[in-house]
Design an enzyme around this catalytic site. Structure first.
Site, PDB file in Angstrom:
ATOM      1  N   HIS A 153       0.822  -1.205   0.000  1.00 31.85           N
ATOM      2  CA  HIS A 153       0.000   0.000   0.000  1.00 31.85           C
ATOM      3  C   HIS A 153       0.864   1.266   0.000  1.00 31.85           C
ATOM      4  O   HIS A 153       1.907   1.328   0.651  1.00 31.85           O
ATOM      5  CB  HIS A 153      -0.947   0.000   1.198  1.00 31.85           C
ATOM      6  CG  HIS A 153      -2.058  -1.007   1.049  1.00 31.85           C
ATOM      7  ND1 HIS A 153      -2.791  -1.485   2.116  1.00 31.85           N
ATOM      8  CD2 HIS A 153      -2.565  -1.627  -0.063  1.00 31.85           C
ATOM      9  CE1 HIS A 153      -3.688  -2.357   1.674  1.00 31.85           C
ATOM     10  NE2 HIS A 153      -3.571  -2.446   0.355  1.00 31.85           N
ATOM     11  N   HIS A 196      -0.264   2.536  12.381  1.00 27.31           N
ATOM     12  CA  HIS A 196      -1.284   3.587  12.408  1.00 27.31           C
ATOM     13  C   HIS A 196      -1.696   3.909  13.845  1.00 27.31           C
ATOM     14  O   HIS A 196      -1.667   3.049  14.731  1.00 27.31           O
ATOM     15  CB  HIS A 196      -2.532   3.153  11.629  1.00 27.31           C
ATOM     16  CG  HIS A 196      -2.343   3.112  10.156  1.00 27.31           C
ATOM     17  ND1 HIS A 196      -2.464   4.223   9.355  1.00 27.31           N
ATOM     18  CD2 HIS A 196      -2.035   2.082   9.326  1.00 27.31           C
ATOM     19  CE1 HIS A 196      -2.243   3.881   8.091  1.00 27.31           C
ATOM     20  NE2 HIS A 196      -1.981   2.583   8.052  1.00 27.31           N
TER      21      HIS A 196
END
Length: 263
Positions: free
Chosen positions: A62, A172
């Protein structure tokens, strides 16, 4: 008894909620870069800490984990390790789960198969520190973006088997939202209640909530607790079916989280 020096890890915030990690050598002024989604904050952090990069470690394809590779390669001639089964521009050393990476100045780096968020997702274990990208989050786990629920469940169970003292460096800052969902699943979990209070204080003070410990995740992360009676009961009630398999509980729990909106 002689103990190996602890590797410092520098937190590099990126975008709105990403973390890029710099693993500093205990022997020299070098660092490993984990998942550089953008280059500029990495370059600044390296300069501020007076570190030279040794290598780049990529967990999956990603863009918010790979977007800085090209710019970093303009500045430094260093190897880029990444999963062999994913197409990632700039990877010079495609690697498999089970590989052992040796870099001068660093302990051995173990490559783990943690597919599920993406099919080829890998994680890195070094010095009892787990760099797990988007597989295991503080209080949660990644969405299924190409991988399957059985694949992600197997990956999480493999990570759960690591020592409780393992430090979890995910990519994250999702902890507060993850724990709000977890509390919906296990409202009577006192360890979870306390963790959510502490997490909200950390975020109010502008502090990161990562890394966590694997022991903390086992006590409060519902995706690692799919064999717990309270979690099984909550998910069964939500689905209207009596679920007895931890994998089935996990699959339904992941679907529940996908549609969850906190109040």
């Amino acid at each position: 008894m002689f103990q190996e020096p602890v590797l410092p890890v520098h937190t590099v915030p990126a975008f709105t909620d990403n973390y890029i990690w710099l693993i500093e050598s205990a022997q020299c002024r070098q660092a490993l870069i984990v998942d550089p989604g953008e280059a500029e904050p990495v370059l600044t952090a390296l300069q501020d800490a007076q570190l030279t990069p040794n290598a780049i470690l990529i967990t999956h394809h990603h863009a918010d984990h790979t977007g800085g590779i090209e710019a970093l390669n303009h500045h430094y001639d260093i190897p880029v390790y990444g999963p062999h089964s994913e197409q990632i521009k700039g990877v010079t050393h495609p690697i498999f789960a089970g590989c052992l990476i040796q870099r001068d100045g660093f302990p051995p780096i173990y490559v783990l198969d943690t597919g599920g968020h993406t099919p080829g997702h890998i994680s890195y274990l070094i010095d009892q520190k787990l760099f797990c990208g988007d597989t295991l989050f503080a209080g949660g786990c990644g969405r299924l973006l190409g991988g399957t629920a059985p694949q992600l469940f197997a990956s999480l169970m493999a990570l759960k088997s690591l020592p409780d003292s393992t430090r979890v460096y995910c990519a994250h800052e999702y902890t507060e939202a993850n724990l709000a969902f977890a509390q919906t699943v296990e409202p009577e979990n006192t360890a979870l209640q306390q963790r959510l209070i502490y997490t909200r204080r950390q975020r109010a003070a502008g502090q990161p909530t990562v890394p966590s410990s694997l022991a903390e995740e086992k006590a409060t992360n519902p995706f690692l607790r799919c064999d717990e009676p309270a979690v099984m009961a909550a998910v069964s009630e939500k689905t209207g079916a009596q679920l007895t398999s931890p994998e089935a509980v996990f699959t339904a729990l992941r679907q529940w989280k996908d549609n969850f909106r906190s109040s």
